[in-house]
Design an enzyme around this catalytic site. Structure first.
Site, PDB file in Angstrom:
ATOM      1  N   SER A   1      -8.524  17.903 -93.127  1.00 36.94           N
ATOM      2  CA  SER A   1      -8.449  17.396 -91.751  1.00 36.94           C
ATOM      3  C   SER A   1      -9.100  16.038 -91.535  1.00 36.94           C
ATOM      4  O   SER A   1      -9.068  15.520 -90.421  1.00 36.94           O
ATOM      5  CB  SER A   1      -9.050  18.408 -90.777  1.00 36.94           C
ATOM      6  OG  SER A   1      -8.046  19.312 -90.360  1.00 36.94           O
TER       7      SER A   1
ATOM      8  N   LYS B   1      -6.835  13.639 -89.835  1.00 36.85           N
ATOM      9  CA  LYS B   1      -6.709  13.443 -88.390  1.00 36.85           C
ATOM     10  C   LYS B   1      -7.411  12.172 -87.909  1.00 36.85           C
ATOM     11  O   LYS B   1      -7.162  11.712 -86.793  1.00 36.85           O
ATOM     12  CB  LYS B   1      -7.220  14.669 -87.645  1.00 36.85           C
ATOM     13  CG  LYS B   1      -6.378  15.929 -87.912  1.00 36.85           C
ATOM     14  CD  LYS B   1      -6.870  17.105 -87.086  1.00 36.85           C
ATOM     15  CE  LYS B   1      -5.988  18.340 -87.303  1.00 36.85           C
ATOM     16  NZ  LYS B   1      -6.371  19.116 -88.478  1.00 36.85           N
TER      17      LYS B   1
ATOM     18  N   SER C   1     -10.128  20.382 -84.206  1.00 33.32           N
ATOM     19  CA  SER C   1      -9.275  20.102 -85.359  1.00 33.32           C
ATOM     20  C   SER C   1      -7.929  20.811 -85.212  1.00 33.32           C
ATOM     21  O   SER C   1      -7.404  21.425 -86.144  1.00 33.32           O
ATOM     22  CB  SER C   1      -9.955  20.531 -86.663  1.00 33.32           C
ATOM     23  OG  SER C   1      -9.352  19.913 -87.779  1.00 33.32           O
TER      24      SER C   1
END
Length: 402
Positions: free
Chosen positions: A51, A54, A111
């Protein structure tokens, strides 16, 4: 907006050593103002970003905002693809809407994979087109070893980066979008009737933390990009491939503490990204019955039959009920081990309180006796069901990409 290619000065890697079977975490800590590297280890080695991806999803969305192509008040309609994302999600439903401001915040605080895909489709039409933009922007920023295949960080062939490149991206976010930088320090968000806390423990535990992003998948291990300021100095640290959340946070804390104590360094040669294969850490962080994310000395599910005696949304309540029930029936069961297992449920999570490591001859009569009263519910789990419970959690964690 004019984008400057960041030439990140660091120690020259004299040779490219072969990848070990179980490589340690890759790490780097830099002065956030000058880009001078204060310490690094395997920072140019390819890794799975999870993640941390992101961060670039946010960068490209911030670009669209700065260019007037969308606004924070824009309404995003959730597609079937977005609603179908697994792992860390808000629980968005197909056809429902979410404001871009809320979607952006959910990427940092929760997330949220479903929100990441909704943002990608809003900005670029499709997630594939958005991922192409992400990769193109990475090249413009000087992230020479980074390629993106999605907006979430779920593991995919060719979806790779390095700790060095993530440090470049973190510095670019702070430099290019100072108006959005405070978003990374957000500790909670309101969604519906709930106040959702951040999944990033660094933000709430490190003095002077400015935030950024966590990441986890089994192949990636535990990742963290972290920014902090102290006594007029700012630093950024990146950890990739830690074996547990606790190790990830401890390494980050150590690197940042060293950065604030060390004199600034300059005139260092540029770090090169190594042309190697990214290690798959699944065997180390998601092996056997160990529950990823548990503390050191992680729980291993013992073999045999089991019984579920508590279930619900509140982990503390489930643990309390499990401990109470185990105390009541331990003698009749001949022991057993109390274990709490995560269960993905209706777009969210539930907790299962299980007493494991039992024999069929013991568990069946005890469970039947508990079920004779309304308040004492019990579910017998044969070995295959126990294995399925462990696998369901492992699969959820593998795709959670936190």
């Amino acid at each position: 907006m004019r984008h400057l290619v960041l030439a990140l000065p660091v120690l020259l890697l004299i040779a490219a050593p072969a990848i070990a079977a179980s490589p340690g975490p890759a790490s780097i800590v830099v002065d956030a103002t000058s880009g001078a590297v204060l310490e690094q280890d395997q920072a140019g080695q390819p890794r799975h970003p999870a993640s941390l991806t992101k961060m670039m999803t946010l960068y490209v969305a911030f670009q669209a905002l700065s260019e007037g192509k969308t606004s924070l008040n824009a309404t995003l309609t959730v597609s079937e693809r977005a609603a179908g994302q697994g792992g860390s999600v808000l629980g968005l439903k197909t056809g429902k809407t979410i404001a871009l401001a809320d979607a952006l915040k959910s990427l940092v605080v929760r997330s949220a994979n479903d929100a990441a895909v909704a943002i990608a489709e809003h900005v670029a039409g499709t997630e594939d087109s958005f991922a192409q933009r992400m990769t193109e922007q990475a090249r413009r920023l000087g992230m020479t070893a980074t390629s993106f295949r999605n907006a979430t960080g779920l593991t995919a062939p060719g979806h790779l980066t390095t700790a060095r490149d993530m440090a470049v991206l973190a510095m670019a976010l702070k430099r290019d979008f100072p108006q959005h930088w405070p978003l990374f320090a957000t500790t909670s968000m309101r969604w519906g009737s709930s106040q959702l806390p951040t999944v990033n423990g660094f933000v709430t535990s490190y003095p002077g933390a400015e935030g950024l992003k966590t990441g986890f998948t089994c192949p990636a291990g535990y990742n963290l990009a972290a920014a902090a300021s102290r006594n007029g100095r700012s630093a950024i640290a990146v950890i990739m491939g830690a074996a547990a959340k606790e190790q990830r946070l401890a390494l980050t804390t150590s690197l940042l503490n060293k950065a604030f104590a060390a004199p600034a360094q300059g005139n260092l040669t540029q770090l090169i990204n190594l042309g190697q294969i990214a290690p798959d850490l699944s065997a180390q962080v998601c092996a056997g019955g160990i529950m990823p994310g548990d503390a050191a000395g992680a729980t291993r599910m013992p073999p045999g039959w089991a019984m579920e005696v508590a279930f619900g949304r509140d982990e503390k309540d489930v643990r309390r009920k499990l401990a109470q029930r185990h105390k009541e029936v331990a003698r009749a069961l001949g022991g057993g081990k109390a274990v709490v297992v995560l269960k993905p449920f209706d777009g969210g999570l539930r907790y299962r309180g299980i007493i494991a490591g039992l024999s069929e001859a013991k568990v069946v009569p005890v469970c039947l006796k508990l079920r004779q009263t309304d308040e004492n519910n019990c579910l017998v789990l044969p070995p295959a069901a126990v294995e399925g419970a462990v696998e369901a959690e492992r699969r959820w964690r593998m795709f959670s990409a936190r």
